[in-house]
Design an enzyme around this catalytic site. Structure first.
Site, PDB file in Angstrom:
ATOM      1  N   GLY A   1       0.219  -1.391  -0.365  1.00 29.56           N
ATOM      2  CA  GLY A   1       0.283   0.072  -0.153  1.00 29.56           C
ATOM      3  C   GLY A   1       0.742   1.251   0.066  1.00 29.56           C
ATOM      4  N   SER A   2       0.428   2.384   0.715  1.00 30.82           N
ATOM      5  CA  SER A   2       0.758   3.921   0.064  1.00 30.82           C
ATOM      6  C   SER A   2       2.705   4.151   1.381  1.00 30.82           C
ATOM      7  CB  SER A   2      -0.345   5.196   0.520  1.00 30.82           C
ATOM      8  OG  SER A   2      -1.009   4.930  -1.133  1.00 30.82           O
ATOM      9  N   THR A   3       2.521   2.956   2.206  1.00 31.86           N
ATOM     10  CA  THR A   3       3.029   2.635   2.769  1.00 31.86           C
ATOM     11  C   THR A   3       4.602   2.797   2.097  1.00 31.86           C
ATOM     12  OG1 THR A   3       2.917   0.575   3.844  1.00 31.86           O
ATOM     13  CG2 THR A   3       2.422   2.671   5.067  1.00 31.86           C
TER      14      THR A   3
END
Length: 284
Positions: free
Chosen positions: A1-3
């Site tokens: 994901g966006s992490t």
């Protein structure tokens, strides 16, 4: 994901291909690359690199990754520990999923930039943030500090071990400032903010993989970060499997991060940001 955007943007800053103030055209929310659409959760026009991270723009991160190029991006991600075990002193650690750049499709780099086509463990992702907190040094996580026998003699002591240094000290300092903006007003991680402490971190909302694609209903929500942002003492990751009905990292995981951090700063007697003192390392 966006992490995952954290590692990509850190790499681009370290190589000097972008600065925090450079402007990225985020195409008002939909961008076609390789005849495939890439969309943002919220539509943005033009954002600085700093705000690409703060607002978590998929399009912005993809364009930054393209500016860096796969020949430079892959070595940076591997230096951050993606695709390999950390060597922690626990059994059964997984290496995750990260294919060599030679096997990437023409659009892979734009998807990897937002955490697709790659699989990481929570520990790997936490270690990426801890490396930024540790002035760019990726450390080997350790559980056991020392072993003492019945007579009080130390028979085993774990010493700090550097695995790599993916980014310079100045880049790490810049990233700490940018990540602290994410928990401020207008950032995706504002619900992780803790009064009296500066929190640096990143939200993630990963679609769960299903049958060769990604689910539109099931997600892994996460928030990973450290505090105090300017002189970090602890790093924390929160991952929530298939939350319902809310499903984003900012809505679901960030508040849990805040609750854990609030207990830890008291338990570990960490002073507020204004009076923070440097620690000897980052606890995970």
């Amino acid at each position: 994901g966006s992490t995952f955007k954290v590692a990509v943007i850190a790499a681009a800053l370290n190589e000097g291909v972008v600065t925090p103030d450079d402007i990225i055209d985020c195409e008002r929310g939909t961008w076609f690359y390789g005849n495939r659409p890439l969309r943002d959760f919220h539509a943005y026009d033009k954002l600085t690199v700093a705000d690409v991270l703060k607002k978590s723009s998929n399009i912005g991160a993809a364009k930054i990754a393209l500016m860096l190029g796969k020949e430079r991006l892959e070595p940076y991600l591997r230096a951050f520990g993606i695709g390999s075990t950390t060597g922690i002193d626990l059994p059964g650690e997984e290496a995750g999923i990260f294919y060599p750049a030679s096997k990437w499709t023409p659009i892979s780099i734009t998807r990897i930039a937002m955490g697709h086509e790659v699989g990481v463990t929570a520990l790997q992702m936490l270690n990426v943030l801890a490396a930024i907190a540790n002035d760019g040094f990726l450390m080997k996580p350790q559980v056991v500090e020392k072993v003492i026998d019945a007579k009080g003699r130390v028979i085993l002591r774990s010493e700090p071990e550097v695995l790599s240094r993916p980014i310079r000290e100045d880049t790490a300092a810049t990233m700490r400032r940018l990540l602290a903006r994410i928990t401020e007003q207008g950032g995706t991680g504002r619900r992780a903010a803790l009064e009296g402490y500066s929190i640096a971190g990143k939200t993630g909302t990963a679609q769960k993989p299903i049958g060769g694609g990604y689910s539109q209903t099931d997600h892994m929500a996460s928030f990973v970060g450290f505090l105090p942002a300017e002189m970090p003492e602890i790093a924390i990751i929160v991952v929530v499997d298939t939350p319902q009905p809310l499903h984003t990292g900012g809505q679901v995981a960030a508040p849990v991060f805040k609750d854990i951090a609030a207990e830890l700063v008291h338990y570990l007697d960490i002073p507020p940001s204004a009076g923070a003192t440097a620690g000897t390392g980052i606890g995970i």
